[in-house]
Enzyme design. Structure first.
Site, mmCIF file in Angstrom:
data_model
loop_
_atom_site.group_PDB
_atom_site.id
_atom_site.type_symbol
_atom_site.label_atom_id
_atom_site.label_comp_id
_atom_site.label_asym_id
_atom_site.label_seq_id
_atom_site.Cartn_x
_atom_site.Cartn_y
_atom_site.Cartn_z
ATOM 1 N N CYS A 108 -2.422 -0.860 7.473
ATOM 2 C CA CYS A 108 -1.845 0.864 7.374
ATOM 3 C C CYS A 108 -2.039 1.702 8.746
ATOM 4 C CB CYS A 108 -2.153 1.527 5.957
ATOM 5 S SG CYS A 108 -1.721 0.566 4.493
ATOM 6 N N HIS B 26 0.632 -0.977 0.013
ATOM 7 C CA HIS B 26 0.051 -0.029 0.058
ATOM 8 C C HIS B 26 0.935 1.283 -0.134
ATOM 9 C CE1 HIS B 26 -4.072 -2.160 1.805
ATOM 10 N NE2 HIS B 26 -3.405 -2.569 0.472
ATOM 11 N N CYS C 227 -6.255 1.575 5.320
ATOM 12 C CA CYS C 227 -7.032 0.409 5.690
ATOM 13 C C CYS C 227 -6.345 0.173 7.284
ATOM 14 C CB CYS C 227 -6.561 -0.909 4.806
ATOM 15 S SG CYS C 227 -4.970 -1.301 4.872
ATOM 16 N N GLU D 188 0.917 3.796 1.876
ATOM 17 C CA GLU D 188 1.194 4.240 3.302
ATOM 18 C C GLU D 188 2.541 3.552 3.492
ATOM 19 O OE1 GLU D 188 -3.289 4.148 3.554
ATOM 20 O OE2 GLU D 188 -1.899 3.393 2.253
#
Length: 150
Positions: free
Chosen positions: A110, A79, A107, A81
């Site tokens: 993260c 992801h 999410c 992040e």
């Protein structure tokens, strides 16, 4: 003169970063900032040296009809992040006390990384269907700020 606010400025950077994404479902960008200086950026895509979903014949989560916000372990992408946090670590840059600008709400995976990285403010442009993420961030004393809110 109509200058963008700092939040708008850094979110535009996150938007630009998202254009490097190789995800077939959602292009996400992240920018980590400290004292109005960009420390790291990230976008979602397959790990280094791993084929992107397009090269694999499509997104596994799409093929399995997995709804957004569920079964993250089936996703090939790191992801945005996560990539930004990894980039800061690789460069030896502390992000403790920083701000992360993300095109979409983090999410839960993260969110946990953001908490442990010591980031103190999260600004997003769009939501994401993951209530557990909001709950965990709230318990840690963090809230997600939608761009334009204070």
């Amino acid at each position: 003169m109509n200058r963008p606010s700092w939040d708008e400025y850094f979110m535009e950077m996150a938007d630009l970063t998202s254009k490097r994404s190789t995800c077939m479902r959602r292009q996400v960008g992240a920018v980590i900032v400290q004292d109005k200086h960009i420390i790291a950026t990230g976008y979602n895509g397959a790990p280094r040296g791993i084929k992107h979903c397009e090269e694999r014949g499509g997104c596994l989560r799409e093929k399995l009809d997995v709804p957004s916000g569920e079964r993250h372990e089936l996703c090939m992408a790191v992801h945005a992040e996560q990539n930004a946090i990894i980039q800061a670590a690789t460069l030896g840059q502390s992000i403790e006390g920083g701000v992360i600008y993300v095109t979409h709400q983090p999410c839960v995976i993260c969110a946990k990384m953001i908490i442990n990285a010591g980031i103190k403010r999260i600004v997003v442009r769009e939501g994401y269907p993951d209530q557990l993420s909001i709950d965990i961030l709230g318990e840690a004393g963090l809230r997600i700020v939608m761009l334009g809110e204070q």
